[in-house]
Structures are given as C-alpha cells and as structure tokens.
Design a protein around this motif. Structure first.
Motif, PDB file in Angstrom:
ATOM      1  N   LEU A 161       0.808  -1.223   0.000  1.00  0.00           N
ATOM      2  CA  LEU A 161       0.000   0.000   0.000  1.00  0.00           C
ATOM      3  C   LEU A 161       0.834   1.263   0.000  1.00  0.00           C
ATOM      4  N   PHE A 162       1.966   1.187   0.672  1.00  0.00           N
ATOM      5  CA  PHE A 162       2.674   2.397   1.076  1.00  0.00           C
ATOM      6  C   PHE A 162       3.084   3.274  -0.108  1.00  0.00           C
ATOM      7  N   LEU A 163       3.783   2.676  -1.107  1.00  0.00           N
ATOM      8  CA  LEU A 163       4.273   3.477  -2.228  1.00  0.00           C
ATOM      9  C   LEU A 163       3.121   4.065  -3.039  1.00  0.00           C
ATOM     10  N   SER A 164       2.030   3.325  -3.155  1.00  0.00           N
ATOM     11  CA  SER A 164       0.877   3.849  -3.886  1.00  0.00           C
ATOM     12  C   SER A 164       0.291   5.065  -3.179  1.00  0.00           C
ATOM     13  N   ILE A 165       0.251   5.017  -1.854  1.00  0.00           N
ATOM     14  CA  ILE A 165      -0.284   6.159  -1.084  1.00  0.00           C
ATOM     15  C   ILE A 165       0.621   7.374  -1.256  1.00  0.00           C
ATOM     16  N   LEU A 166       1.939   7.148  -1.152  1.00  0.00           N
ATOM     17  CA  LEU A 166       2.882   8.259  -1.330  1.00  0.00           C
ATOM     18  C   LEU A 166       2.776   8.834  -2.740  1.00  0.00           C
ATOM     19  N   ASP A 167       2.632   7.963  -3.714  1.00  0.00           N
ATOM     20  CA  ASP A 167       2.555   8.414  -5.111  1.00  0.00           C
ATOM     21  C   ASP A 167       1.289   9.220  -5.374  1.00  0.00           C
ATOM     22  N   GLY A 168       0.195   8.839  -4.730  1.00  0.00           N
ATOM     23  CA  GLY A 168      -1.080   9.511  -4.997  1.00  0.00           C
ATOM     24  C   GLY A 168      -1.429  10.618  -4.015  1.00  0.00           C
ATOM     25  N   ALA A 169      -0.540  10.903  -3.049  1.00  0.00           N
ATOM     26  CA  ALA A 169      -0.843  11.905  -2.019  1.00  0.00           C
ATOM     27  C   ALA A 169      -1.023  13.286  -2.645  1.00  0.00           C
ATOM     28  N   LEU A 181      16.955  -4.446   5.665  1.00  0.00           N
ATOM     29  CA  LEU A 181      15.882  -5.360   5.262  1.00  0.00           C
ATOM     30  C   LEU A 181      14.816  -4.634   4.444  1.00  0.00           C
ATOM     31  N   PHE A 182      14.366  -3.475   4.947  1.00  0.00           N
ATOM     32  CA  PHE A 182      13.292  -2.754   4.259  1.00  0.00           C
ATOM     33  C   PHE A 182      13.794  -2.135   2.947  1.00  0.00           C
ATOM     34  N   VAL A 183      15.030  -1.664   2.963  1.00  0.00           N
ATOM     35  CA  VAL A 183      15.600  -1.121   1.723  1.00  0.00           C
ATOM     36  C   VAL A 183      15.644  -2.207   0.652  1.00  0.00           C
ATOM     37  N   SER A 184      16.068  -3.404   1.074  1.00  0.00           N
ATOM     38  CA  SER A 184      16.148  -4.521   0.122  1.00  0.00           C
ATOM     39  C   SER A 184      14.771  -4.863  -0.435  1.00  0.00           C
ATOM     40  N   MET A 185      13.756  -4.887   0.434  1.00  0.00           N
ATOM     41  CA  MET A 185      12.387  -5.195  -0.033  1.00  0.00           C
ATOM     42  C   MET A 185      11.910  -4.154  -1.045  1.00  0.00           C
ATOM     43  N   ILE A 186      12.083  -2.884  -0.691  1.00  0.00           N
ATOM     44  CA  ILE A 186      11.559  -1.810  -1.545  1.00  0.00           C
ATOM     45  C   ILE A 186      12.297  -1.763  -2.873  1.00  0.00           C
ATOM     46  N   GLN A 211       2.024  13.921   2.316  1.00  0.00           N
ATOM     47  CA  GLN A 211       3.315  13.725   1.654  1.00  0.00           C
ATOM     48  C   GLN A 211       4.463  13.761   2.654  1.00  0.00           C
ATOM     49  N   ILE A 212       4.426  14.758   3.563  1.00  0.00           N
ATOM     50  CA  ILE A 212       5.500  14.892   4.559  1.00  0.00           C
ATOM     51  C   ILE A 212       5.530  13.686   5.490  1.00  0.00           C
ATOM     52  N   ASN A 213       4.358  13.264   5.962  1.00  0.00           N
ATOM     53  CA  ASN A 213       4.314  12.136   6.893  1.00  0.00           C
ATOM     54  C   ASN A 213       4.722  10.830   6.217  1.00  0.00           C
ATOM     55  N   CYS A 214       4.332  10.648   4.949  1.00  0.00           N
ATOM     56  CA  CYS A 214       4.769   9.457   4.209  1.00  0.00           C
ATOM     57  C   CYS A 214       6.292   9.449   4.053  1.00  0.00           C
ATOM     58  N   LEU A 215       6.851  10.592   3.732  1.00  0.00           N
ATOM     59  CA  LEU A 215       8.316  10.671   3.585  1.00  0.00           C
ATOM     60  C   LEU A 215       9.005  10.459   4.928  1.00  0.00           C
ATOM     61  N   GLY A 216       8.366  10.927   6.010  1.00  0.00           N
ATOM     62  CA  GLY A 216       8.925  10.671   7.337  1.00  0.00           C
ATOM     63  C   GLY A 216       8.960   9.188   7.647  1.00  0.00           C
ATOM     64  N   LEU A 217       7.874   8.491   7.322  1.00  0.00           N
ATOM     65  CA  LEU A 217       7.842   7.035   7.496  1.00  0.00           C
ATOM     66  C   LEU A 217       8.896   6.368   6.615  1.00  0.00           C
ATOM     67  N   LEU A 218       8.994   6.823   5.381  1.00  0.00           N
ATOM     68  CA  LEU A 218       9.983   6.247   4.459  1.00  0.00           C
ATOM     69  C   LEU A 218      11.399   6.426   4.999  1.00  0.00           C
ATOM     70  N   ARG A 219      11.696   7.604   5.543  1.00  0.00           N
ATOM     71  CA  ARG A 219      13.033   7.837   6.108  1.00  0.00           C
ATOM     72  C   ARG A 219      13.340   6.844   7.227  1.00  0.00           C
ATOM     73  N   GLN A 220      12.340   6.554   8.052  1.00  0.00           N
ATOM     74  CA  GLN A 220      12.557   5.584   9.135  1.00  0.00           C
ATOM     75  C   GLN A 220      12.788   4.188   8.568  1.00  0.00           C
ATOM     76  N   LEU A 221      12.010   3.803   7.559  1.00  0.00           N
ATOM     77  CA  LEU A 221      12.156   2.470   6.960  1.00  0.00           C
ATOM     78  C   LEU A 221      13.517   2.304   6.311  1.00  0.00           C
ATOM     79  N   LEU A 222      14.008   3.377   5.701  1.00  0.00           N
ATOM     80  CA  LEU A 222      15.256   3.277   4.946  1.00  0.00           C
ATOM     81  C   LEU A 222      16.486   3.225   5.842  1.00  0.00           C
ATOM     82  N   VAL A 229      12.102  -2.906  -7.659  1.00  0.00           N
ATOM     83  CA  VAL A 229      12.609  -2.231  -8.858  1.00  0.00           C
ATOM     84  C   VAL A 229      13.471  -3.177  -9.669  1.00  0.00           C
ATOM     85  N   ALA A 230      14.312  -3.977  -8.953  1.00  0.00           N
ATOM     86  CA  ALA A 230      15.276  -4.836  -9.651  1.00  0.00           C
ATOM     87  C   ALA A 230      14.610  -6.006 -10.350  1.00  0.00           C
ATOM     88  N   LEU A 231      13.568  -6.598  -9.698  1.00  0.00           N
ATOM     89  CA  LEU A 231      12.983  -7.822 -10.251  1.00  0.00           C
ATOM     90  C   LEU A 231      11.671  -7.565 -10.975  1.00  0.00           C
TER      91      LEU A 231
END
Length: 1243
Positions: free
Chosen positions: A226-234, A255-260, A240-251, A264-266
């Motif tokens: 869900l997450f990237l779609s919400i950020l993309d459509g915000a 593990l989360f960087v690899s998932m996200i 937008q700010i809160n989604c990016l704040g969450l993204l900064r924490q995930l990154l 893109v890679a596969l």
C-alpha cells in the motif's frame, strides 16, 4: 461515584469569593479546597472534572477551562502534577474525561488542545499506569469504531504520544499488536488527514529498532503493497510529509531497503524503470516529488534517495540513474536554498560511485550546474556546503572516464579553474584541503584538452594552492606551543600540516604530469588561435618554466622545513617524483637546477632522511643485520672450510652456532644474487646436516636462518636427489612451530616444487604455499585467459614449473580447487586462469573425474552451510562453476554419465533452484554445465539427466521466471543467461516428450510474447533469437502437446476465426507473424541464426501440412520467399553450398514452389554443384546437399540423368568416408559465454 466522593470529601459549603469563570458553580461547594490551585489561574481541578463531561455546558466554556488548565500546567508544572497525582483514581478519571472530550468534539482547536493536555500531563506525571490507561482507551476507541471516519483525533494522539515517549513504540507493538490492523484500515480510508496521522504513527513505531524488527513481517505482507501507492497519490502536503517521514525511518534498515528496491530490480526491467501503470517504484515516486515546486518535499526526497544509497551505492544506484534522478538533482543545484543544494550535492556524490552515472553522460549534462553552484555557494558562509560541493566535484573529476570529455569548451574549463582557485584560498582548512584534492583531479589531460589550453588560469590556480599551503605552514609554525603539556597538540599540528602539504604536492605533481603529456601534443604547445604576428603568451614552455620556478621558490623550502620536524616517506616519494618530472619538463635548465640543489642543504637532508627511513627495518631484516654484525668478524675461513664447519653435527655452542647462522646467510644471499661459489650438491648436504644438528640439540633456528635454509635446499636440490625421510620430518617439525608460513616463504619456482614434491610437506603446507605463490605472481595471467592453444603466448618459467608438477602429481589439482573456493577473488582468479591454461595445453591428461569429485564435495558443503541463499556465499563460486564448464568443454566425444556426474548434475540444478534471475555470475556457468550435460552424452544418459533436472521444481520455477523476462531484458547484461534458459528449456522439453518423463512443475509461456520477441529482436541478440527458435521448433514438432511447457494466451484471447480452429492452438495471425519474423531473421545472414530459422520453418510447414496442406503450400509459395532466397544467394561465390540455403531450397522443392525456385534454376544449381570440389565440403553441407538431391529425385526433377548419376555416386562415396577423411567439427561451442550445441541449433 467514588471519584466524585474523593473530590468532594470534607467540603464546608459553597464559596462565593472564587473566580466564577474557572469554577463549576453548581458543584464547587462540594469540593475540598485541596483541589484548588493556590496561584493564578485560580482553577479547581474537581470543577474541571465535573464541567468537561457535562452536556449542558457550552463548548466555548469547556475550551476555556481546558486552556486555563494547560496554561497552569505549563507555568506551574510541579504544582499541577502534585495536585493531579494526589489521588490515583482522580488522575485516571481526569485522563478519561479529557480523552472522552477529545473523541466527541469536532472542533479542530479543541481536539488539538485536548491532545496537548494529555501529552503534557502523561509526560510530566511519568506514571506507567497512567500511560497504560491512555493506551487502553485509544485501543478501545479504535476497536469500537465501525468506521475510521472519527479516528483522526485518536490516531493523532497516539502518534504524538509515541513521539513524546519513544519507549512506547515497543510497548504498543508487543501489547497492542492488533492495533496494526486498524492502522491499515486508516490507510485504506479515503481521507488524507487520517492517512497522514497513520503514516505519522507508523513512522514513530518504525523509529524503534526493536519495534521495526517485530513489524518486519507486517511491512512485507501488508504495509508494503500500500505504502508506495499512497505516497505516489498523495495530494496534501501533510500526507506527503508524513509518508516521507515514514519512508526515512524504513530506509534506516537494510531489510526494508532490500524489499523496496528489489521490487525495482525484479519487478521491472533495468532499462525500463517505469513499470506497469498503478504499480509505482520508489525511484519514480521520489522523482515525482523532486519535480514538485515545494522545497520541503524536494529536500525530503533527496534525503530518502541518500538513505537508500548509503546501504549499497553499487547495488541501488542504477535504478535511480535509469530513472534520470541525477538530471533533476543537477537542476536543483541552482536553488537558493542551502539545504536543498547540500542535499543534492550529497546525493549526487553517492550516485557518482556507480560507473553508469558516467557512462550515461549525466556528468557531461550536469558539470556546468556543479561549477555554477560552487561559484554561488562559496559566497555563502556555509562550510559544510562548500565541503560537500567540492567533494562531489572531486569525485566527478576523478572518476570521469577519459574517453568521455567532461569540459566541452575552454570557457567551461576556465570557470572550473576559477572556482577551484577561490576554494583553495578559503580560510577554512577543511574546505581548502578538499579543494586541493579537486585541483589534483582537475589537472588531467582529458580535462584540459579543449583548445586553447588555459595555461594562465592553471598557473593562477597553482599559485593560489601553493600560497595557501605556505600560509598554513607559516601559521602552524607561528603558533608552536610552549611547554610539555602541549606536545600532543604540537604532534597533531605537524600531522595536519604534513597531510595538507602532501595533498598540495600531489596536485603539483599532477601539473607536472600534465606538462609532460602535453609535450607530445602539437596543439597544446601554444594557443592555436593566436595570430602569427602576435606575441605568443601562455605557452607550454612558459608554463613549464613556471613549474620549475614554483618548485624552487615554494615547494622545496616548505618540504625542507617540514622534514626538519618529522619523517614522512609518502611525502618524500611524491616530492622526489616532482623533481624527476621537472628534469624532463625543462631539460635545458637541468644543469642549473642540479647545481642549485647541490649548493643547498637539500642533498644532505635527503641522505639524512634515507638513513632515517632505513632505520625502521622490519623484524626480519633487524635479525639478519644483528646476526651478520656478530658473526662476520668471526669468519676468516675459505668456502670449503665454511661448508665443513656448517656440516659439523657435534654439539655446537652459542658462539659457534652464530657463526653457522652467519655462514648460511652468506650462502643464501649469494644464491639469491646467483653467485654460486660453492657446489650445489655440497651445500645441499651441508644445510641438511645443519638442520639435523639443530633438531638433535632441540634448538629452533631464527626465522631468517630457517628461511635461508629452506631456500638453499630448494634451489640446490638436483632432480635426482631426494631428501630422506628423517630430514623431511625435521623440516616439518620446524615449520609447524612457525605461526605463518609467509615468514619463511621466498617466491621461487623451485621452492614451490620443494614443498609439493614431498607428500608429508604437501599435505600439511601445500594449501598455504600455493596461496602465497599465487599472491606473489604478477597479474599478467590475464593474457592466458580465453586464448586458443594455437595462439597462446609462451609460458613463463613459474607456470611451466607448476604445470610440470601438475602432470606428475595430479592431486595438486584438489588444492587448487580449494584455493578457488576459499581464497580472495584476485588469487582465485589467477588459480582459475592457471588451471584453464593447464587443461587446455594438456588435453591428454584425464583429470575430469578427480576434479568433478572434489568439486561435488565443495558444492555439497556450500549448500549445507548457506542453505537458501547460496548467492551470498562466496564471490569465488562463479569461478568454480566456470572451471566446471571448461572441464565439460574438454569432452569432445559422447560419454555415459556415471554416478559422480549425475550427483554433480543434481547439485548444480539444486544450486540454480536456490538462485534468483539476478545471480547471473552463478547461473550462467551453471546453465552451461547443465546444457552440456544434456547434449554431450549418450541417449540413455540424456534421459536420466533430463529426469534429474525435471525433478528440481526450483530450477523449473527459475526457468519460467527467466523466460518471462525475455522481452524486458533482451538487451541487458542478462541476455546470455536468457539464451541459455531458452536452449535448456528446449532441450528438456524434447527429452521429456521423447521419454515420457514425469513432470513436477509446468512452465507457462505466453505465445504472443515469444512471437513479439522474434518480430522485434534487439540489437546484437542473434543468439537469443536462435535459442527462442529452437524452443519453438521443439514445440511445433510436438504439436504443442508438451507436458512440460504450457503455452498460455496473453491477456484475454480473441474469438477464434474459422480457419483458426484447424490450426489450434496457433492462430492464423500468429502463423503470419512467425513467418514474417523468420524471413526477417534469415536476411541477417548470421550462420547460427540462419540454421535455427530454417529448422523452425521446416517444423512450422510440417505442422501446417498435417492440419491444412493448403495453408502450408500458401506459406511455402509466397513471392517474398523468392526475394529472400536470392538475397541469401547473393552472399558470395558458391553461397548455394551453405547448408541452411540447401535446406531452404529443399523445402521449396518439396512444396513445389516453382514460383520461388523454378526448374531451370534447379538445373543451374545442379550444374554448379557438379563443377564444385565436393571433397572440401563439411559433413553438414554434404548431408544437406544429399537431402536436396534426394528431394529432387523423389519429385522427378532430375532432367539430366547422366549428371544425376554422377552426383549421386559422388555423394554416396563421400558421405561414408567423411568422418574418416575430415577431422570432425566441434559440435559443442561457447559463443559469447553461452554453451551451444550446433547440432541442437541445426536439427
């Protein structure tokens, strides 16, 4: 009721003298005075408790009461907290009342006030029960809520509460786990305010490492989709700010960087980053935010990109580069915001670690923006911005490929020089130091080659750099601290000054190197645009003389002053290199410059430094020096007497033993320098006696002496002389007492032979000796890689000795295999090249079984140790698999697969099944091995091998993924792997169909996608097209009835036409598309591709003929086929004797396509064949010619019977003897790294 009683106990009656606005008049008379604040605002807590839930009181009054309470809480924190905490029940009730008000009001200002009061109260009270009560209330409220419509206040409170008390994140996740389901409901609710609150709370939860680990499964399974779609459509900035704040924490987490980023890679092609609509990727989402006009979003986006790249620039940078992120970051460098510019600098610096950043010419596009941004930023008072910008500039200047010119005009180059000149003059040392590094990279020939060369600006830049260094050196000298207490500061200052001076000298050396390189460039000698009559300025000669003058007046004094205080070998090395360059740059000043150096104290200082450098001897050299110093004065004997003394096995005391050590070292040094003044045989015996004497007396020789002993024994040992067992045992005991064999190792071929010749030494020390051997070998091994045996260069002595040992002692091969597996990659690669060269030069030596057996053990161990992720096991695994492919390629004849080969086949297929399509280095040699195993064996073994491979569901699933990637990856580095996947699938399908083998996993292939890949082939993908055609040919011959491969429609299949029913499962449109594709591919005139095209066309016509002979005849008789045939025949003389053309003509004759090939043209072909020398033709061509001749004969088209009989006799006479008279052409080849069976492609 109990709470109310507690609040009203001991009340005397109503009090009229209180402030009416802050009291609840109807109830205040019951309240004890202890609940009244003694300071302003005069607020009664009990009144607040009764007023807030009262429905008859206006919202305005409630808000005022609550605002006054907050004011009191801020101004008199201790008084209010003491008042509230007097009674635990009152405290809990107060929190419940305020929370209840929060849940029922819709006024945003009131809800904000309630949230602030609750947060301030819980943080000040610091009572666990209070916090737990508030969390329970929030959880209960969310659980009882039928819709998320009214959840905004509760979610906001939770987010701010976790922000205020970070430890609550872990508690929330552990004790209120099902709360996450409510958060997901909030993300799905069509209200961006609620979504923003949920993202804010998620961000606070994931900021805790413990909570993040517990929520990793929740993210992967529920939140991530869900997450990237919400950020993309915000749409709102808050979301937008809160989604990016969450993204900064995930990154923050790998593990989360690899998932996200794996999405893109596969899920998307590396060359087509856009992906499917509605399924956004992180690079595209961040790119969209970079394009926004909001500076906050731009900065946050750049920070997120940086947060991804810090984990692994080489792994994740390509995705951002393909999304053109650098282009927009370069655009942001013109921003007036220092934060945005710094963020862009930082992000671009990380992207510059990837070669693709340069090969896609992003630097050429952005270099002007970098220079202009640096010009602007240097005028600001922001040191960090200066440093980061210069760091990016240095990275670009250093890593820019020479073949891609960075500065396209001299004006741009001049601007860059001016920026660096200003930067090196910066009063901030860190900025100046970074600018000096950039200057050194800037002074490269390819950066300065745009005419005219700006010698004047270069001179000004070097003067500024040298002046800044001189200024810093003088400042340090003037600030020299006094007293012992400042000695540490003094040492630090000297170290700092030396570091800056070294960087300056490296920049000056780059200028000298530039001058030397320009001496051979006529256009760089002077400004080519200067008029012939005008005075020539800024010439290379003037610049060269300036370099000499600057070195004389500035470099030499600075270096000498610095070296009077400390010894710095690296600095002296650079400085001496500068002096050497100056003698080349200004040869006419050589004598004058030399005299000046000699007249000064420079030479004396250099000699003193040399003495100081040499005083720091290694422990080994110190030992040798000490031994020689004590022993040499005692030696006065001649060589024979010295040998006899060394051989003495009687009890030897200390002084005599030292003399023996010294004598042995002298002999060692003599042999190292090839001065053999004693007999090798005599010295060989004497050293053995010396070592046995040491063993008898229980002594251990010094390392330097034992090193000399081993070397002398190895060099003096004759081919026929062998050490006896006692001597070998003694040497082994001495070696076992040494912590590392490197301490006594000398790099010499005979020493290698010495250690490997004796089994007792080889078994114990062979691995380490060979590892040391290859680590010392030069990197010129690459010239032996991928060279045919006929064209190989002469082997060096070192390899010749090793190969001789391998021929005589094959078990050494096992040690080499272990080295490939366990050594660093550079050593492993040298071993691999050596083994390849040995196997190529010694095809008569049968070591396949030995190598395969040991390789099987290694592979089994790897799969056990690394389980489900063998791709992360070792960087050397691809090298091992590559060697296995080389071994397979040596087998020219078909051999039965023994049990060892079957086990190896099983393990390699198992390894493939555990890999993903991105593991190209492992999969390519593995697929080659599997393919060769299927084709380079007997028919019975082929069936067994296919059964083994078909049983591996992991391998089958991998093949299905690879086939699905064909359209998106056709021009990527994985093209060769796709070729192997199609060839392997074709082979397995044929074997399964032929032997009715059991299928454990069906492969789904979209027919339309296959035809699209053939109709629109990528550049340089002929082999891929040939592999796909082999697959299609197999499917056609099986009438699409394979149990292994299921052809599925792409999307919703169209309604079948009447004629489609006959051709099912093919449609008429698909047949037409395939025929056109085959015709277009044939025109490319690629030998391998043409054979595959003709084979596929034969199978297609057979398929059509069996279902509709009319359609088959129509396809074979198309007028375009005539143009195609004559285009192929136009390839040169006797082109009709190419096997694919002969087979094509056979097809046209078979279907009586006289409009394509007339009877007269057939006669012309036969006459040309009769006049050709058939004995020179290959067996493949003869077979194709024989098939053509038989087809003509069966169709009655041989008009000239005498010529027909002659040709028939010639062909029948040649075909049986072809295999005897001609060497067989190799069927198994490696084309561009892909294993290919020519007979498989052809037939």
């Amino acid at each position: 009721m109990a709470v109310r009683q507690a609040a009203t106990a001991g009340t005397p009656g109503p009090r009229r003298n209180e402030e009416a606005a802050l009291l609840f008049e109807r109830a205040h008379y019951r309240h004890d005075s202890r609940w009244l604040l003694p300071v302003s605002p005069r607020l009664c807590l009990a009144c607040t408790l009764e007023l807030l839930p009262e429905p008859g009181v206006s919202l305005v009054r409630k808000k005022h009461m609550l605002s006054c309470f907050q004011d009191a809480l801020v101004r008199h924190t201790s008084l209010v907290t003491q008042l509230v905490s007097q009674d635990q029940r009152v405290c809990m009730h107060f929190i419940s009342v305020v929370f209840g008000l929060l849940c029922i009001v819709e006024d945003g200002s009131v809800t904000d006030l309630c949230i602030e009061v609750l947060i301030q109260l819980t943080t000040q009270l610091k009572l666990e029960q209070t916090i737990r009560c508030l969390l329970d209330e929030c959880h209960k409220e969310l659980c009882n809520m039928p819709s998320m419509r009214g959840s905004l206040a509760t979610l906001t409170l939770l987010g701010k509460l976790v922000d205020a008390i970070p430890a609550l994140a872990d508690q929330l996740v552990m004790e209120h786990g099902n709360l996450m389901d409510h958060l997901l409901r909030g993300l799905l609710y069509p209200n961006e305010g609620i979504k923003a609150s949920v993202c804010y709370l998620y961000g606070k939860l994931y900021s805790s490492p413990v909570a993040a680990e517990m929520l990793s499964g929740h993210f992967r399974e529920k939140l991530f989709p869900l997450f990237l779609s919400i950020l993309d459509g915000a749409q709102t900035k808050e979301l937008q700010i809160n989604c990016l704040g969450l993204l900064r924490q995930l990154l923050k987490y790998d593990l989360f960087v690899s998932m996200i980023m794996n999405k893109v890679a596969l899920g998307e092609s590396a060359k087509n980053i856009e992906g499917p609509p509605g399924d956004p990727s992180l690079p595209l989402v961040l790119k969209k935010l970079l394009l926004s006009r909001d500076e906050t979003l731009q900065v946050a986006s750049a920070h997120c990109i940086t947060a991804v790249l810090v984990h692994s620039p080489e792994k994740y940078a390509p995705a951002f580069i393909h999304a053109d992120i650098p282009e927009f970051l370069f655009e942001h460098l013109s921003s007036s915001s220092e934060v945005l510019v710094w963020s862009s600098f930082n992000c671009l610096t990380l992207l510059a670690e990837e070669r693709l950043f340069f090969s896609k010419c992003h630097t050429v596009y952005g270099i002007e923006a970098v220079v202009r941004s640096l010009q602007a930023s240097l005028k600001m008072n922001n040191t960090e911005l200066h440093k980061q910008g210069l760091l990016l500039f240095t990275e670009i200047l250093t890593r820019q490929p020479e073949e891609i010119k960075l500065f396209t005009s001299s004006a741009m180059c001049r601007d860059a020089g001016c920026v660096l000149q200003e930067a090196v003059s910066s009063p901030v040392l860190e900025v100046a130091a970074e600018a000096v590094k950039a200057t050194s990279a800037f002074l490269r020939k390819d950066h300065q080659s745009a005419p005219p060369v700006q010698y004047g600006e270069l001179r000004a830049l070097l003067e500024a750099m040298l002046n800044r260094c001189a200024e810093f050196s003088q400042t340090c000298l003037n600030r020299r601290p006094l007293g012992h207490t400042s000695s540490r500061d003094s040492e630090k200052a000297i170290l700092q000054r030396g570091k800056f001076l070294l960087s300056t000298l490296e920049g000056f050396r780059s200028a000298c190197r530039l001058a030397i390189e320009f001496q051979s460039e006529p256009s760089a000698q002077e400004n080519p645009f200067t008029a012939p009559s005008a005075e020539k300025k800024d010439t290379l000669e003037d610049f060269s003389e300036f370099l000499l003058s600057a070195c004389d007046s500035m470099c030499i004094p600075m270096v000498m002053r610095h070296l009077e205080q400390t010894t710095q070998p690296a600095l002296m090395e650079v400085f001496l290199s500068i002096l050497h360059s100056l003698f080349i740059i200004v040869p006419h000043m050589k004598e004058k410059f030399s005299k000046k150096l000699a007249a000064s104290s420079f030479i004396r200082l250099t000699l003193e430094l040399k003495a100081r450098f040499c005083s720091g001897l290694s422990p080994e050299l110190s030992t040798v020096s000490e031994l020689l110093q004590h022993g040499l004065p005692q030696i006065s004997s001649r060589s024979p007497e010295s040998l006899a003394f060394l051989s003495d096995r009687q009890y030897v005391e200390g002084a005599a033993r030292q003399r023996q050590h010294c004598i042995l070292l002298l002999f060692y040094l003599a042999y190292v320098h090839e001065d053999r003044f004693v007999s090798e045989a005599d010295l060989f015996e004497a050293v053995q006696s010396f070592l046995l004497s040491l063993q008898d007396q229980g002594e251990c020789p010094p390392l330097a002496v034992f090193k000399a002993s081993i070397y002398v024994l190895a060099v003096c040992q004759d081919k026929d002389s062998i050490l006896h067992e006692a001597m070998v045992s003694a040497i082994r005991k001495f070696l076992e007492g040494i912590p590392d064999l490197q301490l006594v190792y000398t790099h010499h071929p005979l020493l290698l032979r010495f250690f490997l010749l004796y089994p007792e030494l080889m078994s114990r020390f062979g691995h380490r000796v060979l590892e040391l051997w290859f680590s010392w070998e030069e990197s010129s091994y690459e010239e032996f890689n991928d060279v045919t045996s006929a064209g190989q260069p002469t082997l060096p002595t070192s390899l010749a000795v090793l190969f001789q040992l391998l021929r005589s002692i094959p078990s050494i091969l096992l040690i080499l295999l272990d080295l490939i597996y366990s050594s660093p990659v550079d050593i492993a690669r040298k071993v691999l090249i050596s083994l390849r060269t040995f196997l190529r030069k010694n095809e008569d030596i049968q070591v396949g079984g030995l190598i395969r057996g040991h390789f099987l053990l290694i592979l089994q161990r790897l799969l056990v140790e690394h389980g489900a992720s063998p791709s992360g096991a070792l960087g050397n695994l691809p090298l091992l698999l590559s060697l296995l492919s080389v071994m397979q390629l040596r087998n020219v004849s078909e051999e039965e697969l023994d049990s060892m080969a079957m086990k190896l086949l099983h393990q390699v297929s198992k390894l493939c099944g555990k890999c993903s399509p991105i593991d190209v280095d492992i999969l390519q040699p593995s697929f080659n091995f599997l393919y060769w195993s299927l084709h380079q064996t007997t028919p019975s073994s082929q069936k067994r091998a296919a059964a083994v491979l078909l049983s591996g569901t992991g391998l089958m699933q991998l093949l299905e993924k690879m086939l699905a990637l064909t359209l998106t990856e056709a021009d990527s580095p994985r093209t060769t792997l796709l070729c192997s996947a199609w060839l392997l699938t074709s082979s397995l399908s044929a074997q399964q169909h032929k032997g009715s083998l059991q299928v454990h996993q069906t492969l789904s292939v979209e027919m339309d996608q296959v035809l699209k890949a053939l109709s629109f082939p990528k550049k340089n993908a002929a082999l891929l097209s040939a592999a796909i055609l082999c697959f299609l040919r197999t499917a056609l011959r099986q009438s699409f009835s394979s149990a292994l491969v299921a052809l599925v429609p792409s999307g919703v299949p169209p309604l079948p036409a009447t004629e489609d029913t006959v051709l099912a499962p093919l449609r008429t449109s698909q047949v037409r598309s395939l025929v056109i594709g085959l015709q277009n591919l044939l025109v490319q005139k690629d030998a391998v591709l043409s054979q595959a095209c003709v084979g596929c066309l034969e199978a297609l016509l057979d398929y059509l003929d069996a279902r509709s002979p009319d359609i088959a005849l129509h396809v074979a008789s198309q007028p375009w086929n005539r143009f195609l045939l004559f285009t192929l025949l136009d390839a040169g003389e006797n082109s009709f004797l190419r096997p694919e053309i002969l087979r094509l003509m056979t097809l046209f004759v078979r279907y009586r396509s006289s409009s394509v090939l007339s009877h007269e043209e057939v006669d012309d072909v036969l006459q040309s064949v009769a006049s050709a020398d058939l004995s020179t033709l290959s067996n493949t061509t003869l077979q194709a010619l024989h098939g053509f001749f038989q087809q003509l004969q069966s169709m009655g088209l041989l008009a000239d019977h005498s010529m027909a009989q002659t040709l028939q006799a010639s062909l029948e006479g040649l075909l049986p003897s072809t295999t005897l008279s001609q060497p067989p052409l190799q069927d198994m080849l490696c084309l561009g790294g892909v294993a290919v069976s020519l007979s498989h492609i052809r037939n």
